[in-house]
Design a protein around this motif. Structure first.
Motif, PDB file in Angstrom:
ATOM      1  N   UNK A  22       0.868  -1.111   0.012  1.00 51.65           N
ATOM      2  CA  UNK A  22       0.178  -0.044   0.279  1.00 51.65           C
ATOM      3  C   UNK A  22       0.770   1.023   0.051  1.00 51.65           C
ATOM      4  N   UNK A  23       1.996   1.342   0.470  1.00 47.95           N
ATOM      5  CA  UNK A  23       2.962   2.359   0.836  1.00 47.95           C
ATOM      6  C   UNK A  23       3.401   2.579  -0.333  1.00 47.95           C
ATOM      7  N   UNK A  24       3.976   1.377  -1.048  1.00 49.10           N
ATOM      8  CA  UNK A  24       4.336   1.768  -2.475  1.00 49.10           C
ATOM      9  C   UNK A  24       3.422   2.116  -3.481  1.00 49.10           C
ATOM     10  N   UNK A  25       2.260   1.589  -3.608  1.00 48.92           N
ATOM     11  CA  UNK A  25       0.948   2.268  -4.542  1.00 48.92           C
ATOM     12  C   UNK A  25       1.075   3.614  -4.236  1.00 48.92           C
ATOM     13  N   UNK A  26       0.966   4.113  -3.106  1.00 51.79           N
ATOM     14  CA  UNK A  26       0.278   5.558  -2.566  1.00 51.79           C
ATOM     15  C   UNK A  26       1.793   6.393  -3.000  1.00 51.79           C
ATOM     16  N   UNK A  63      13.099   3.595   0.823  1.00 51.94           N
ATOM     17  CA  UNK A  63      12.228   3.975  -0.645  1.00 51.94           C
ATOM     18  C   UNK A  63      11.285   5.144  -0.210  1.00 51.94           C
ATOM     19  N   UNK A  64      10.922   5.255   0.897  1.00 52.62           N
ATOM     20  CA  UNK A  64      10.052   6.184   1.370  1.00 52.62           C
ATOM     21  C   UNK A  64      10.752   7.671   1.473  1.00 52.62           C
ATOM     22  N   UNK A  65      12.025   7.497   2.038  1.00 53.54           N
ATOM     23  CA  UNK A  65      12.964   8.660   1.834  1.00 53.54           C
ATOM     24  C   UNK A  65      13.237   9.223   0.550  1.00 53.54           C
ATOM     25  N   UNK A  66      13.510   8.128  -0.251  1.00 53.04           N
ATOM     26  CA  UNK A  66      13.974   8.556  -1.525  1.00 53.04           C
ATOM     27  C   UNK A  66      12.746   8.990  -2.300  1.00 53.04           C
ATOM     28  N   UNK A  67      11.690   8.526  -2.051  1.00 51.52           N
ATOM     29  CA  UNK A  67      10.453   8.859  -2.930  1.00 51.52           C
ATOM     30  C   UNK A  67      10.402  10.469  -2.525  1.00 51.52           C
ATOM     31  N   UNK A  68      10.349  10.825  -1.203  1.00 50.50           N
ATOM     32  CA  UNK A  68      10.094  12.226  -0.834  1.00 50.50           C
ATOM     33  C   UNK A  68      10.996  13.128  -1.372  1.00 50.50           C
ATOM     34  N   UNK A  69      12.474  12.659  -1.170  1.00 54.68           N
ATOM     35  CA  UNK A  69      13.607  13.496  -2.006  1.00 54.68           C
ATOM     36  C   UNK A  69      13.076  13.727  -3.442  1.00 54.68           C
TER      37      UNK A  69
END
Length: 475
Positions: free
Chosen positions: A79-83, A341-347
């Motif tokens: 779910x986190x990946x999809x969002x 992954x979340x950190x990189x996506x935010x960057x």
């Protein structure tokens, strides 16, 4: 010995045979020992089975809970990946739209011509306005037309290429942003692909664990595979003990009868009947003992088989436990990967939004450039109007100055005609001077001539400029 009961004389040889057979039958008492060993083994198997069942039941339940937790974590990670992917895609969509609009603006700049009057400035006109009719030049369109006709008589020069607004902007910044956007989108796709591959491994690991755990049946506490065979062994052991006791009693009777015969005593007929009957059954009893023991051996083999199955069941649970322990280590790595992954996506999202603002800023700048060009055209029209009014004022002033000049000249000539013969020459040196000539000279102050824009060019620019101002007020 009861004298009223008839006594029977039994040959000593027959009693001896019965005695020896009875004695030999008692050697099979070891069968009972073996039976007790089998019973003890069965009881030990039952205890071990209880321990294994309890341990395996606890482990299976615990592993089931771990599997459910891992599945929830896996679901959360998906779910986190999809969002995150949806948010990045939304940002990319905005970037693509902004980039498309910027390209539209740039294309508009390319198709928006710059009036040649700006790029081919007119040669400064240094003519002067003089008050005398011989030197006075009229700075009107007829004069400029005369000059252009005069210049047209010279050899023709090639016309410079028509230029557009795009020729006056640098594309270096937009190209840098485009390259940066491609890198950001590539990084985003790689980041998502790498983490999706990691999730695929997580999915495979969960599938393997789920299948492994599903292959292990739940132990039903009501299922007691060891109690029935244990009970059967105990019952058969009791039966064997009873048979051994019968053989022992037969041996004792044979012994007593043999002693009596040696002392010439007569044997009680009832005892004879018992001895003869029991002697005939000794081999059958021994055979029955062996048969019961064989049955017990078969039951024991079944118990050992069930215990072996339970041990293999335990080994399987332990292997699955080891797999779950390895999975726990992998799970920590998956969670670390999720955080990265979340950190990189935010960057990436932050960088994309920054590029988005730059794209908007460039578009606003280029739109402002178009608006500024129109404002510049309108400004040229305004300056032209001011210049025309100034020229009109100058022409009117020069006309009045010329009238005064002519009038002054005429009156001087009349004065001289009437008085020159009467006045000495040295009385006033300037008596014959002509009138003062006045000149008005244009001073560009180092500047250039105004671009000669057509009226329609100015009017179109003014309409666009006013429409842009009206749209800005609405915002």
């Amino acid at each position: 010995m009861n004298p009223d009961i008839p006594q029977i004389h039994i040959p000593p040889e027959e009693l001896t045979t019965w005695f020896l057979n009875a004695k030999r039958s008692l050697t099979h008492v070891t069968l009972c020992s073996r039976a007790h060993v089998l019973v003890d083994n069965a009881r030990g198997a039952l205890q071990e089975a209880n321990v294994i069942s309890s341990r395996c039941g606890f482990l299976r339940s615990n592993l089931g809970d771990q599997l459910r937790i891992s599945k929830e974590i896996n679901k959360m990670m998906h779910k986190t990946t999809d969002v995150a992917h949806e948010r990045i895609q939304e940002t990319i969509t905005k970037l693509e739209a902004a980039h498309f609009h910027l390209n539209q603006t740039l294309q508009h700049l390319k198709s928006f011509p710059v009036d040649p009057a700006f790029t081919n400035p007119t040669t400064p006109d240094d003519s002067e306005y003089r008050s005398d009719e011989h030197s006075q030049h009229r700075p009107d369109r007829l004069d400029r037309l005369d000059r252009s006709v005069h210049r047209g008589k010279q050899p023709a020069q090639p016309s410079p290429p028509r230029r557009s607004l795009d020729d006056f902007v640098s594309h270096k910044g937009t190209e840098q942003i485009s390259n940066a956007l491609r890198d950001l989108i590539d990084d985003s796709e790689k980041c998502h692909s790498d983490f999706t591959n990691s999730l695929g491994l997580f999915d495979s690991s969960l599938s393997f664990l789920a299948n492994s755990l599903a292959s292990v049946p739940n132990l039903d506490p009501r299922d007691e595979p060891f109690h029935p065979p244990l009970n059967a062994l105990e019952q058969r052991t009791e039966a064997m003990a009873s048979l051994i006791q019968s053989l022992t009693q037969h041996f004792d009777r044979c012994g007593l009868a043999l002693k009596g015969s040696e002392s010439d005593m007569q044997v009680d007929p009832d005892l004879f009947l018992v001895l003869s009957r029991d002697a005939a059954q000794v081999d059958d009893v021994v055979a029955e003992l062996k048969e019961i023991l064989e049955e017990m051996e078969d039951i024991s083999v079944g118990i050992d088989s069930k215990l072996g199955e339970l041990r293999r069941f335990e080994d399987g649970i332990i292997r699955i436990l080891v797999a779950f322990e390895d999975h726990q280590i992998e799970l920590a790595a998956y969670l670390d990967g999720l955080r990265m992954f979340e950190s990189r996506q935010k960057e990436l999202k932050y960088d994309m939004e920054a590029r988005l603002e730059e794209l908007k800023a460039f578009r606003e700048f280029y739109d402002g450039f178009k608006g500024a060009y129109d404002a510049m055209v309108v400004e040229v029209g305004r300056r032209q109007g001011v210049q025309v009014r100034m020229e009109n004022i100058v022409k009117e002033a020069m006309r009045q100055v010329k009238e005064l000049y002519d009038e002054d000249q005429e009156k001087r000539e009349i004065f001289l005609e009437d008085n020159s013969d009467l006045l000495p020459v040295d009385i006033w040196a300037g008596i014959r001077d002509p009138p003062v000539r006045w000149e008005i000279t244009r001073d560009l102050q180092g500047g250039t001539e105004l671009p000669q824009l057509g009226k329609d060019v100015i009017e179109k620019a003014m309409r666009r400029h006013n429409a842009a101002k009206a749209a800005t007020r609405k915002l």
